[in-house]
Enzyme design. Sequence first.
Site, PDB file in Angstrom:
ATOM      1  N   VAL A 161     -14.589   1.038  -0.082  1.00 20.27           N
ATOM      2  CA  VAL A 161     -15.469   0.865  -1.069  1.00 20.27           C
ATOM      3  C   VAL A 161     -15.879  -0.445  -1.429  1.00 20.27           C
ATOM      4  O   VAL A 161     -16.652  -0.920  -2.284  1.00 20.27           O
ATOM      5  CB  VAL A 161     -14.612   1.155  -2.482  1.00 20.27           C
ATOM      6  CG1 VAL A 161     -13.949   2.529  -2.565  1.00 20.27           C
ATOM      7  CG2 VAL A 161     -13.101   0.293  -2.533  1.00 20.27           C
ATOM      8  N   SER A 206     -10.697  -0.109   2.440  1.00 20.06           N
ATOM      9  CA  SER A 206     -10.148   0.878   3.143  1.00 20.06           C
ATOM     10  C   SER A 206     -10.343   0.917   4.829  1.00 20.06           C
ATOM     11  O   SER A 206      -9.674   1.654   5.408  1.00 20.06           O
ATOM     12  CB  SER A 206     -10.752   2.494   2.693  1.00 20.06           C
ATOM     13  OG  SER A 206     -10.004   2.714   1.392  1.00 20.06           O
ATOM     14  N   LYS A 258      -7.423   0.479   6.707  1.00 16.23           N
ATOM     15  CA  LYS A 258      -6.232   1.707   6.992  1.00 16.23           C
ATOM     16  C   LYS A 258      -6.528   1.991   8.572  1.00 16.23           C
ATOM     17  O   LYS A 258      -5.517   2.258   9.058  1.00 16.23           O
ATOM     18  CB  LYS A 258      -6.675   2.625   5.958  1.00 16.23           C
ATOM     19  CG  LYS A 258      -6.625   2.519   4.751  1.00 16.23           C
ATOM     20  CD  LYS A 258      -6.939   3.480   3.818  1.00 16.23           C
ATOM     21  CE  LYS A 258      -6.617   3.104   2.269  1.00 16.23           C
ATOM     22  NZ  LYS A 258      -7.384   4.043   1.277  1.00 16.23           N
ATOM     23  N   TYR A 318     -13.465   9.687   3.693  1.00 16.00           N
ATOM     24  CA  TYR A 318     -12.917  10.152   2.555  1.00 16.00           C
ATOM     25  C   TYR A 318     -13.246  11.714   2.434  1.00 16.00           C
ATOM     26  O   TYR A 318     -13.259  12.231   3.358  1.00 16.00           O
ATOM     27  CB  TYR A 318     -13.506   9.546   1.171  1.00 16.00           C
ATOM     28  CG  TYR A 318     -13.010   8.178   1.130  1.00 16.00           C
ATOM     29  CD1 TYR A 318     -11.868   7.517   1.407  1.00 16.00           C
ATOM     30  CD2 TYR A 318     -14.076   7.172   0.836  1.00 16.00           C
ATOM     31  CE1 TYR A 318     -11.956   6.257   1.204  1.00 16.00           C
ATOM     32  CE2 TYR A 318     -14.044   5.850   0.671  1.00 16.00           C
ATOM     33  CZ  TYR A 318     -12.684   5.341   1.025  1.00 16.00           C
ATOM     34  OH  TYR A 318     -12.508   3.955   0.784  1.00 16.00           O
ATOM     35  N   TYR A 350       0.139  -3.944   0.289  1.00 14.55           N
ATOM     36  CA  TYR A 350      -1.096  -3.047   0.595  1.00 14.55           C
ATOM     37  C   TYR A 350      -2.365  -3.780  -0.054  1.00 14.55           C
ATOM     38  O   TYR A 350      -3.563  -3.823   0.493  1.00 14.55           O
ATOM     39  CB  TYR A 350      -0.962  -1.729  -0.065  1.00 14.55           C
ATOM     40  CG  TYR A 350      -1.877  -0.643  -0.174  1.00 14.55           C
ATOM     41  CD1 TYR A 350      -2.195   0.174   0.864  1.00 14.55           C
ATOM     42  CD2 TYR A 350      -2.777  -0.575  -1.512  1.00 14.55           C
ATOM     43  CE1 TYR A 350      -3.232   1.028   0.718  1.00 14.55           C
ATOM     44  CE2 TYR A 350      -3.855   0.537  -1.114  1.00 14.55           C
ATOM     45  CZ  TYR A 350      -3.928   1.329  -0.322  1.00 14.55           C
ATOM     46  OH  TYR A 350      -5.003   2.272  -0.211  1.00 14.55           O
TER      47      TYR A 350
END
Lengths: 312, 312, 312, 312
Positions: free
Chosen positions: C264, C65, C68, C246, C190
């Site tokens: 993660v 992540s 992102k 998160y 992705y």
Amino acid sequence: MPRHLPALLDQIHTEAQALFGQGRVADYIPALGEVPPRQFGMAVALCNGETHAVGDAHTPFSLQSITKLFTFVLALKLVGDELWQRVGREPSGAAFNSIVQLETENGIPRNPFINAGALVITDILTTRYAHLDYALLGALRRLADDPELHWNARIAKSERDTAHRNMAMAYFMKSHGNFHNPPELVLDNYCRQCATEMSCSQLAQATMFLANKGRDQSLRGEPDEQFLSADDTRRVNALLLTCGAYDAAGDFAYRIGLPVKTGVGGGIVAIVPGVGTVAVWAPELDAKGNSVLGAFALERLVQLTGWGHNTL
Amino acid sequence: MPRHLPALLDQIHTEAQALFGQGRVADYIPALGEVPPRQFGMAVALCNGETHAVGDAHTPFSLQSITKLFTFVLALKLVGDELWQRVGREPSGAAFNSIVQLETENGIPRNPFINAGALVITDILTTRYAHLDYALLGALRRLADDPELHWNARIAKSERDTAHRNMAMAYFMKSHGNFHNPPELVLDNYCRQCATEMSCSQLAQATMFLANKGRDQSLRGEPDEQFLSADDTRRVNALLLTCGAYDAAGDFAYRIGLPVKTGVGGGIVAIVPGVGTVAVWAPELDAKGNSVLGAFALERLVQLTGWGHNTL
Amino acid sequence: MPRHLPALLDQIHTEAQALFGQGRVADYIPALGEVPPRQFGMAVALCNGETHAVGDAHTPFSLQSITKLFTFVLALKLVGDELWQRVGREPSGAAFNSIVQLETENGIPRNPFINAGALVITDILTTRYAHLDYALLGALRRLADDPELHWNARIAKSERDTAHRNMAMAYFMKSHGNFHNPPELVLDNYCRQCATEMSCSQLAQATMFLANKGRDQSLRGEPDEQFLSADDTRRVNALLLTCGAYDAAGDFAYRIGLPVKTGVGGGIVAIVPGVGTVAVWAPELDAKGNSVLGAFALERLVQLTGWGHNTL
Amino acid sequence: MPRHLPALLDQIHTEAQALFGQGRVADYIPALGEVPPRQFGMAVALCNGETHAVGDAHTPFSLQSITKLFTFVLALKLVGDELWQRVGREPSGAAFNSIVQLETENGIPRNPFINAGALVITDILTTRYAHLDYALLGALRRLADDPELHWNARIAKSERDTAHRNMAMAYFMKSHGNFHNPPELVLDNYCRQCATEMSCSQLAQATMFLANKGRDQSLRGEPDEQFLSADDTRRVNALLLTCGAYDAAGDFAYRIGLPVKTGVGGGIVAIVPGVGTVAVWAPELDAKGNSVLGAFALERLVQLTGWGHNTL
């Protein structure tokens, strides 16, 4: 049996026409939106063999969610109570295409008649049949006693092209291990299934086994006349009563009090156990996706015949 | 009518006892938790006047949510269809004490049998009656044909002392304008109402009008024998079938197929329209708050009598 | 600048190792689950050009992540504020992979750092780039100053094979018109993106522009040294502070008080505006998917340097 | 420190007035709805002792939710980290008065700045103080350096009369054991607290300790000058940044990038750590309950001073 059923149907036909314009034809699938709105048909099939029809009762229409009744029955015959490990049997209390409960209930749909549940049923059948579309068509042709029964390929394609939300549900259930086949393949089957066309008179005929303790009278005398066990027939009817009309199931039970299955094509089929079946079709829908004239016609029929009073 | 109903009831009584220990007595209200668990009673009242009973069928128990059936009928008689402006008639698809849907649906409870809905009903009745508790008791005494019928003051108090969640719901609905009396006052009435006690045989008697097109046979020959109109009776039964067993309504419909109302006191009453009523009581509950032995006994009764097959 | 940063990092390294065993390596992607758990690396890059590192700071790990952050910055540079028509900038108050809010908020994800939001960002970039994977790799190679930077093809494939929930989200957004490319294609991009690997020292380097009012110091003197405008840099940092961890963003802000992005794979990068960046990596995760040792190390660093106190 | 702060404030004042009419004065509490809409005040207090003000900066207004900042700080001082057992510190991702998360998260509110969280804080303080209203007033008088500070009894009563939704939340938390005092009593305190009135210049003064590592400069030289520890001050600011603006916290962080607390009275206070505080007031609110002119004024101030750039 009411004495003058034909006269009653004529009366209801007349009354229902006053409601034209109160609903809207489903247009989320482009091809469905082209159906002329001002149509109304109604057919009654009785356990004693009589049939009665008014209006556009012989015009084929798109069954849509009504097919969920047939696929559920097929799956129940094939896998029995194991089926309940993959789908619940409680009303959802939410829109037919809601994905919220799938998240809070670990990918197990609430019942076989909301979209997610019907997708699981189609997934189960897809595992069992190499060509589910033809297997299903075969079963429906036999029940409706019409070897020409078919699905509308244009509507099936239109539906498949816009099936994003159903794809989302299928993938979501797959992420929870509750979907075994590729979602793309199951959606192909699902969209063809939904695009199956019947007339009211055929639909009333095809569901007669539910009024008749599971016996398929079109097979009278043949060895497999018992299409579904009497116990399972009662259970299917119970499920139709609690979950057959999307998120208006309670309202339908209250007003009509019969097991029903509705579809966004504007059709509704109602079961009067021990008496017969009623199929009605009028394409204009209310806000919850149920036929305006169809619901009205059933409510009036129940009032005029007292059929609702016998069952509840 | 099944030939040997007494023998069937004996058989079910014996079979049911094997399930002792599978559930747990409700303990969220301290005083309720003191009920000895291993009790089972069952009573059947038939439209022809016959009554049959086995086990602890004459022991009074706490009706709890079963009273929601009676208050709803009273409110329907008093205000008629206006009632539906303040409460829905759809299954909730959620726990009986969930507050989530009240937020997403603007303070209108889904149906009169979840807690929020029953509170609205009690609010309606509180507006109409200066002393609702005595008005309700009067109605129940007449239906059960017992001038001694009462509520258990100790349980009522225990319930009131821990009614925080119900208070939350009442205030939430008040914030949406769907609660007219002070929540404290309505909760007083609600908790007394829930603490009403009947035996199975009284409960079967008191609900006979629902099996009998609305006629109260205890009043045979009196002018107001028609306790509820036949149409409304059918509608109440429909609502009991779709919403009468908390979030297990679908499962009850599937297994039993009769209108029912359950309570966390361990009681269940089932209606067999045109035939009679069945009340069963056993305090041990399953995870959804319904009596384990009670549900089993009704399922067996339906299988052995075929009563479920007549209605669905 | 703290006097003895190397000594502080050694101290933190020692303290952190006491926490080995308190978390679990992510195993929802099989290939990720094979990473040996007892690893810890930390690297600090300062605006003055200094860099410091301890432990496994030069071992590449899966960014997951954390990417992102980079794709969001790329999209912001490409399409500017139009981006906010397709994704929000509020904390979600829900798990990173929840689909519930997509239904209640019409297919618009809450922010670019939950999965649904990052998928929309990748959809935007997929529309702009014929080969997004190489375009992204090019940008990352330049920022990390490493022409060999790559993604782990095995992890990308493992991720793609189990991406059902992300597929569900993509299709759900497509049903709301908020997804323009085929979900399958976007998911390919992705999953490759998430499988990009960097070491802590590379990650600290690659995010230096966020500590430095948008200037990329690896390009000192080159015409496009200003990688992102100062205003947008401040905004990206604000978003990292409110949404970067998160559903633990509030807890991270409370304990650490710096803009962060977690993954993660066990990595966390934190920005100290005007001072520098900190990258930390340790594969064991807590229940919310954030690195146990990584969060501890950042909290200690803030306590020992007072960096948190300068910004809030 | 920007050279011409007075000139900047004048400029912002002028620009802000162009936005009159774009929002609506809160009217859910009748007495609040009577405030004339076209008012605007702004005050800046700097750590160096300077203060600047424009417009209606000396007009008292209803603090409403801004008081949640003060009660939270008082509770944190009194009970420390134990407080986090009864309230979370994550953004809620939902409306400030939503009850849904209380059900899914067992009666623990997401953070101290949504209504449910502030009610828990007031419950904690109610347990500690025999007369919370006067204890709180004492603390605010000291911080604002005004022995006349008071609450508006008419607004407090208006608020209490319509506090049904807050009562619902209090009872709901009580049902989960997360509320220790009678809801009625806590709501009395809560409504008086919300009705406290300050002017912008007082509010800027009263929050100076948050810009000043916890030191209360009005107490310079007195023994308890350290009103809050430096660590806790940083944490409170972090919480204000992630949760201080209802469900627009992310948007505020993005646009303004400072810890803030907003109220439906139209006030906003912003903290610039190490620099000073800014209080702004204009009664017209946007759809999320935040002051339209207030948010604009803060955004402009950050752009013109670069204060946001120093912190993020």
